[in-house]
Design a protein around this motif. Structure first.
Motif, PDB file in Angstrom:
ATOM      1  N   ALA A  50       0.394  -1.063   0.342  1.00 46.63           N
ATOM      2  CA  ALA A  50       0.056   0.113  -0.287  1.00 46.63           C
ATOM      3  C   ALA A  50       0.889   1.168   0.441  1.00 46.63           C
ATOM      4  CB  ALA A  50      -1.332   0.083   0.969  1.00 46.63           C
ATOM      5  N   ALA A  88      -5.761   0.763  -5.627  1.00 46.89           N
ATOM      6  CA  ALA A  88      -5.665   0.652  -4.210  1.00 46.89           C
ATOM      7  C   ALA A  88      -4.923  -0.999  -3.867  1.00 46.89           C
ATOM      8  CB  ALA A  88      -7.743   0.124  -4.243  1.00 46.89           C
ATOM      9  N   PHE A  91      -3.717  -1.999  -0.089  1.00 46.53           N
ATOM     10  CA  PHE A  91      -4.294  -1.391   1.020  1.00 46.53           C
ATOM     11  C   PHE A  91      -5.564  -3.252   1.827  1.00 46.53           C
ATOM     12  CE2 PHE A  91      -3.474   2.149  -1.690  1.00 46.53           C
ATOM     13  CZ  PHE A  91      -2.773   3.321  -0.241  1.00 46.53           C
ATOM     14  N   SER A  97      -8.436   2.224   1.229  1.00 47.00           N
ATOM     15  CA  SER A  97      -7.602   3.132   0.172  1.00 47.00           C
ATOM     16  C   SER A  97      -8.308   4.021  -0.111  1.00 47.00           C
ATOM     17  CB  SER A  97      -8.358   2.404  -1.222  1.00 47.00           C
ATOM     18  OG  SER A  97      -7.940   2.828  -1.968  1.00 47.00           O
TER      19      SER A  97
END
Length: 284
Positions: A50, A88, A91, A97
């Protein structure tokens, strides 16, 4: 032998093609270097992270922001560019996100508000290159600014830790960029800056010939070790011996963890969102 070079009098030395990321990979773990740059096909990698998704989106938005016509370089435009490239990947879920997209948009708004859109950079995402006695160095600079008669290296950072002047001084990548800018653009360049968007701070260092020479010496030492390991494999050495693993905490987030039994045994895997500030899990 493929990994060695027969040097004849008067022959130029074959330079080792190096990037900051290649040299850093070997310094961190020779096994990771082998997986990334030697083994073909490349071994399987783990999932996306992420924090890398955040950094990639911010970098892409800033690059595109400077490519806009001057009247369109606004904070609102920076946010829209971020939304357009947001991923995204890595995440925990959509809510996380979205929360981080909003946070990153806030960083961008604050950052570009402090910029003069008319201060046209000399380059953004600019490829530069230089040679030393043993290396053919190359790298891509986030931004190159004109400050008076000199050029300045700007590197964007989005990690959770505030950058320090010592980090700017000790960064092999920033030193390589200085050499590359001097060679590629033929302009004076000594200052490097780490722009940490989450905190709005700037860490900086003014390189000297001595500091750059120290970085070059260390980079050439790493390249020599890489060449020796490669030559050993060419001579029949077991690749696992020539490129040993360096197990440690970093194995928990290594991209090649799925392909490395040593790393898997060294430490538990981290969650892919665990490097986000205030998002670490109990077992991260």
């Amino acid at each position: 032998m493929a990994g060695e070079q027969l040097e004849m009098p008067g022959m130029p030395r074959r330079l080792f093609p190096a990037t900051p990321s290649k040299l850093a990979a070997f310094s961190d773990c020779p096994r990771r270097y082998r997986y990334a740059y030697v083994d073909r096909p490349t071994p399987a990698k783990g999932p996306a992270w992420a924090h890398n998704s955040v950094g990639s989106a911010v970098h892409a938005a800033l690059r595109s922001w400077w490519e806009l016509p001057l009247p369109k370089r606004t904070p609102a435009a920076a946010r829209q560019l971020l939304y357009g490239v947001w991923s995204a990947a890595g995440f925990r879920d959509a809510a996380q996100s979205e929360r981080w997209r909003a946070r990153a948009a806030g960083w961008l708004t604050d950052y570009v508000t402090g910029l003069n859109p008319a201060d046209e950079p000399v380059g953004t995402e600019r490829q530069v290159a230089a040679t030393t006695e043993r290396l053919a160095l190359s790298g891509r600079v986030d931004r190159i600014d004109q400050r008076g008669d000199e050029l300045v290296i700007v590197d964007y950072k989005t990690g959770r830790s505030v950058c320090t002047d010592d980090e700017a001084r000790g960064s092999p990548a920033l030193a390589a960029y200085v050499l590359g800018v001097r060679r590629t653009l033929r302009r004076p360049c000594s200052r490097v800056e780490l722009h940490h968007l989450p905190s709005g701070t700037v860490a900086a260092f003014e390189h000297t010939d001595r500091s750059l020479a120290n970085h070059v010496r260390r980079a050439e030492d790493v390249a020599a070790d890489i060449a020796a390991a490669t030559a050993a494999v060419d001579a029949g050495e077991d690749p696992d011996v020539a490129f040993p693993a360096a197990p440690g905490r970093q194995c928990g987030w290594c991209d090649f963890r799925p392909s490395c039994p040593v790393g898997q045994a060294a430490t538990p895997a981290r969650e892919t969102w665990s490097f986000l500030a205030e998002e670490s899990t109990a077992h991260a």
